[in-house]
Design an enzyme around this catalytic site. Structure first.
Site, PDB file in Angstrom:
ATOM      1  N   TYR A   1      74.154  31.100  31.262  1.00 40.27           N
ATOM      2  CA  TYR A   1      74.125  29.664  30.949  1.00 40.27           C
ATOM      3  C   TYR A   1      73.219  28.920  31.932  1.00 40.27           C
ATOM      4  O   TYR A   1      72.291  28.221  31.524  1.00 40.27           O
ATOM      5  CB  TYR A   1      75.551  29.119  31.008  1.00 40.27           C
ATOM      6  CG  TYR A   1      75.686  27.657  30.632  1.00 40.27           C
ATOM      7  CD1 TYR A   1      75.589  27.251  29.309  1.00 40.27           C
ATOM      8  CD2 TYR A   1      75.930  26.690  31.608  1.00 40.27           C
ATOM      9  CE1 TYR A   1      75.724  25.914  28.958  1.00 40.27           C
ATOM     10  CE2 TYR A   1      76.078  25.352  31.262  1.00 40.27           C
ATOM     11  CZ  TYR A   1      75.977  24.963  29.943  1.00 40.27           C
ATOM     12  OH  TYR A   1      76.112  23.647  29.598  1.00 40.27           O
TER      13      TYR A   1
ATOM     14  N   VAL B   1      88.647  22.243  31.784  1.00 41.91           N
ATOM     15  CA  VAL B   1      89.832  21.795  32.507  1.00 41.91           C
ATOM     16  C   VAL B   1      90.541  20.626  31.808  1.00 41.91           C
ATOM     17  O   VAL B   1      91.778  20.614  31.730  1.00 41.91           O
ATOM     18  CB  VAL B   1      89.487  21.499  33.982  1.00 41.91           C
ATOM     19  CG1 VAL B   1      88.594  20.273  34.137  1.00 41.91           C
ATOM     20  CG2 VAL B   1      90.729  21.379  34.810  1.00 41.91           C
TER      21      VAL B   1
HETATM   22  P1  NAD Z   1      79.860  22.428  21.991  1.00 41.42           P
HETATM   23  O1  NAD Z   1      80.092  23.889  22.168  1.00 41.42           O
HETATM   24  O2  NAD Z   1      80.940  21.613  21.385  1.00 41.42           O
HETATM   25  O3  NAD Z   1      78.532  22.172  21.168  1.00 41.42           O
HETATM   26  C1  NAD Z   1      77.467  23.065  21.103  1.00 41.42           C
HETATM   27  C2  NAD Z   1      77.060  23.187  19.649  1.00 41.42           C
HETATM   28  O4  NAD Z   1      75.920  24.064  19.543  1.00 41.42           O
HETATM   29  C3  NAD Z   1      78.161  23.790  18.777  1.00 41.42           C
HETATM   30  O5  NAD Z   1      78.331  23.009  17.626  1.00 41.42           O
HETATM   31  C4  NAD Z   1      77.638  25.179  18.454  1.00 41.42           C
HETATM   32  O6  NAD Z   1      78.129  25.690  17.232  1.00 41.42           O
HETATM   33  C5  NAD Z   1      76.138  24.952  18.459  1.00 41.42           C
HETATM   34  N1  NAD Z   1      75.352  26.161  18.699  1.00 41.42           N
HETATM   35  C6  NAD Z   1      75.542  27.103  19.653  1.00 41.42           C
HETATM   36  N2  NAD Z   1      74.593  28.048  19.569  1.00 41.42           N
HETATM   37  C7  NAD Z   1      73.776  27.686  18.528  1.00 41.42           C
HETATM   38  C8  NAD Z   1      72.617  28.259  17.957  1.00 41.42           C
HETATM   39  N3  NAD Z   1      72.095  29.407  18.414  1.00 41.42           N
HETATM   40  N4  NAD Z   1      72.048  27.626  16.897  1.00 41.42           N
HETATM   41  C9  NAD Z   1      72.564  26.477  16.409  1.00 41.42           C
HETATM   42  N5  NAD Z   1      73.662  25.882  16.934  1.00 41.42           N
HETATM   43  C10 NAD Z   1      74.256  26.489  17.985  1.00 41.42           C
HETATM   44  O7  NAD Z   1      79.478  21.871  23.433  1.00 41.42           O
HETATM   45  P2  NAD Z   1      79.162  20.381  23.908  1.00 41.42           P
HETATM   46  O8  NAD Z   1      80.061  20.095  25.035  1.00 41.42           O
HETATM   47  O9  NAD Z   1      79.087  19.445  22.783  1.00 41.42           O
HETATM   48  O10 NAD Z   1      77.702  20.588  24.516  1.00 41.42           O
HETATM   49  C11 NAD Z   1      76.529  20.159  23.865  1.00 41.42           C
HETATM   50  C12 NAD Z   1      75.332  20.370  24.787  1.00 41.42           C
HETATM   51  O11 NAD Z   1      75.503  19.610  25.980  1.00 41.42           O
HETATM   52  C13 NAD Z   1      75.133  21.818  25.206  1.00 41.42           C
HETATM   53  O12 NAD Z   1      73.757  22.103  25.232  1.00 41.42           O
HETATM   54  C14 NAD Z   1      75.691  21.846  26.609  1.00 41.42           C
HETATM   55  O13 NAD Z   1      75.080  22.838  27.386  1.00 41.42           O
HETATM   56  C15 NAD Z   1      75.374  20.455  27.104  1.00 41.42           C
HETATM   57  N6  NAD Z   1      76.301  20.042  28.180  1.00 41.42           N
HETATM   58  C16 NAD Z   1      77.596  19.672  27.905  1.00 41.42           C
HETATM   59  C17 NAD Z   1      78.437  19.318  28.953  1.00 41.42           C
HETATM   60  C18 NAD Z   1      79.861  18.882  28.743  1.00 41.42           C
HETATM   61  O14 NAD Z   1      80.551  18.575  29.715  1.00 41.42           O
HETATM   62  N7  NAD Z   1      80.358  18.790  27.521  1.00 41.42           N
HETATM   63  C19 NAD Z   1      77.966  19.354  30.273  1.00 41.42           C
HETATM   64  C20 NAD Z   1      76.653  19.761  30.510  1.00 41.42           C
HETATM   65  C21 NAD Z   1      75.817  20.091  29.458  1.00 41.42           C
HETATM   66  N1  UDP Z   2      90.089  24.705  36.042  1.00 46.23           N
HETATM   67  C1  UDP Z   2      91.433  24.742  36.386  1.00 46.23           C
HETATM   68  N2  UDP Z   2      92.336  25.041  35.402  1.00 46.23           N
HETATM   69  C2  UDP Z   2      91.981  25.273  34.114  1.00 46.23           C
HETATM   70  C3  UDP Z   2      90.609  25.225  33.771  1.00 46.23           C
HETATM   71  C4  UDP Z   2      89.690  24.939  34.762  1.00 46.23           C
HETATM   72  O1  UDP Z   2      91.811  24.502  37.541  1.00 46.23           O
HETATM   73  O2  UDP Z   2      92.888  25.530  33.279  1.00 46.23           O
HETATM   74  C5  UDP Z   2      89.114  24.365  37.096  1.00 46.23           C
HETATM   75  C6  UDP Z   2      87.916  25.292  37.185  1.00 46.23           C
HETATM   76  O3  UDP Z   2      88.207  26.397  38.031  1.00 46.23           O
HETATM   77  C7  UDP Z   2      86.857  24.391  37.770  1.00 46.23           C
HETATM   78  C8  UDP Z   2      87.211  23.008  37.209  1.00 46.23           C
HETATM   79  O4  UDP Z   2      88.562  23.105  36.756  1.00 46.23           O
HETATM   80  O5  UDP Z   2      86.972  24.330  39.177  1.00 46.23           O
HETATM   81  C9  UDP Z   2      86.325  22.581  36.047  1.00 46.23           C
HETATM   82  O6  UDP Z   2      86.274  23.646  35.109  1.00 46.23           O
HETATM   83  P1  UDP Z   2      85.511  23.531  33.723  1.00 46.23           P
HETATM   84  O7  UDP Z   2      85.490  24.894  33.130  1.00 46.23           O
HETATM   85  O8  UDP Z   2      86.090  22.433  32.928  1.00 46.23           O
HETATM   86  O9  UDP Z   2      84.037  23.061  34.096  1.00 46.23           O
HETATM   87  P2  UDP Z   2      82.925  23.615  35.114  1.00 46.23           P
HETATM   88  O10 UDP Z   2      83.504  24.632  36.043  1.00 46.23           O
HETATM   89  O11 UDP Z   2      81.877  24.183  34.229  1.00 46.23           O
HETATM   90  O12 UDP Z   2      82.512  22.395  35.837  1.00 46.23           O
END
Ligand code: NAD
Ligand code: UDP
Ligand code: UDP
Length: 312
Positions: free
Chosen positions: A144, A186
């Site tokens: 990732y 989380v």
């Molecule tokens: P999500 O998993 O809900 O959404 C991702 C979407 O992409 C899904 O609908 C999935 O089916 C689709 N997808 C995955 N692989 C695909 C492919 N090969 N072709 C077409 N579609 C595909 O996650 P999200 O939280 O909505 O994240 C959306 C974007 O934002 C992602 O790129 C993620 O890396 C980025 N992002 C999210 C967060 C967060 O906290 N939610 C943080 C940092 C970055």
């Molecule tokens: N985490 C936790 N309990 C859970 C899930 C996650 O304590 O049931 C912790 C995890 O170890 C991390 C933080 O919460 O330190 C955020 O995790 P998340 O997977 O949401 O996001 P990321 O690590 O990608 O920031």
């Protein structure tokens, strides 16, 4: 009004973005392979005259005519992106190449949903955009983190080499309704556990910190970034600087949900960052943006969503 492509549009963030773009009067093409997203997230849009849903995997070429592209396709939670790590890297890298190739052909402006994970386990705090990060290239999170880093590289090389109009946003942990209930993140974990009266699982001693942005704030930043002056490419941090320990989050969720769940401690996953907090000075300056929704208010909305989803 623009023709806008949203990849990953049936996911958590993507579906909220589709809602917003339609409300703003745009014509939206939502592309998703439904790996982690679902039709349920966009079911309410299927009859909208300016909404179109297409099943497609972005690792394959896509020939459509659009003016704006938001590239969100990529599983975002550790459970999902580690399920098939090779596919995760392909989605980030081949997906970026295809969407950049598309943007080049049709001369579209293209925005990449990057992530705070490009900073890895940071040794500077809070993280500014100039910081290059500390990422393990061969660990479980690398598919990732490195995939997203390579996607940023591709965006900037297409910009320099082909004069592409790019925008890169680095998203910090975001939460809200339509998060996947089993994605292991989380906020969803704690809420679902509290609603079911199960133990709340704190990884490590719970002293690690994260900063949580509510989805509506994030979408506003997406829209502003897409509309920003051409010269501003980013990368720009988008997140909420309010920083909380996981222990504090667990206690907050428990106090809002009520119930009898107990806090239990589980081993900390590998490469789990100790601290994460965005420095959002650049977003404030260039986009006039800052988050408005307090953690407690956002949690209430999210709890209400999960309560309904779980049928309670
Ligand atoms: P999500 O998993 O809900 O959404 C991702 C979407 O992409 C899904 O609908 C999935 O089916 C689709 N997808 C995955 N692989 C695909 C492919 N090969 N072709 C077409 N579609 C595909 O996650 P999200 O939280 O909505 O994240 C959306 C974007 O934002 C992602 O790129 C993620 O890396 C980025 N992002 C999210 C967060 C967060 O906290 N939610 C943080 C940092 C970055
Ligand atoms: N985490 C936790 N309990 C859970 C899930 C996650 O304590 O049931 C912790 C995890 O170890 C991390 C933080 O919460 O330190 C955020 O995790 P998340 O997977 O949401 O996001 P990321 O690590 O990608 O920031
Ligand atoms: N591509 C696409 N849709 C388009 C144009 C290109 O999916 O409308 C893909 C194409 O398959 C190619 C990739 O984007 O592999 C990169 O395109 P680019 O023009 O940059 O490179 P080239 O075609 O020269 O390899």
């Amino acid at each position: 009004m623009h023709k806008v492509l949203v990849t990953g549009g049936a996911g958590f963030l993507g579906s909220h973005l589709c809602d917003r773009l339609l409300a703003d009067g745009h014509d939206v093409l939502c592309v998703d392979n439904f790996f982690t997203g679902s039709k349920r997230n966009v079911a309410h849009l299927l009859n909208h005259p300016y909404f179109e849903l297409m099943r497609h995997d972005v690792t394959f070429p896509l020939y459509v005519e659009v003016e704006r592209i938001f590239n969100l396709a990529c599983p975002a939670s550790p459970v999902h992106y580690q399920h098939d790590p090779v596919q995760t890297t392909k989605t980030s890298v081949h997906g970026a190449i295809n969407m950049l190739g598309l943007a080049k052909r049709v001369k579209a402006r293209i925005l990449q949903a990057s992530t705070s994970e490009v900073y890895g386990d940071p040794e500077v705090h809070p993280q500014r955009e100039e910081y290059w990060g500390r990422v393990n290239p061969i660990g479980f999170r690398s598919c990732y983190d490195e995939g997203k880093r390579c996607a940023e590289t591709l965006f900037f090389d297409y910009h320099r080499q082909h004069d592409l109009d790019i925008k890169v946003v680095r998203i910090f942990n975001t939460y809200g309704p339509r998060m996947h209930p089993n994605d292991g993140r989380v906020v969803s974990n704690f809420i679902v556990q509290a609603l079911k009266g199960e133990d709340i699982t704190i990884y490590g001693d719970g002293s690690q910190t994260r900063s949580f942005c509510y989805v509506d704030d994030l979408i506003e930043a997406f829209v502003r970034m897409m509309a920003s002056e051409r010269g501003f490419t980013g990368p720009v941090n988008i997140g909420n600087p309010g920083e909380f320990t996981m222990l504090a989050l667990a206690e907050k969720v428990l106090s809002l949900v009520g119930g009898k769940s107990k806090l239990v401690f589980r081993p900390l996953p590998a490469d789990d960052p100790r601290q994460r907090q965005p420095d959002i000075a650049l977003a404030q300056d260039k986009l006039g943006w800052q988050p408005k929704v307090a953690l407690e208010d956002g949690l209430k909305e999210t709890i209400a969503y999960f309560r309904q989803l779980l049928g309670g």
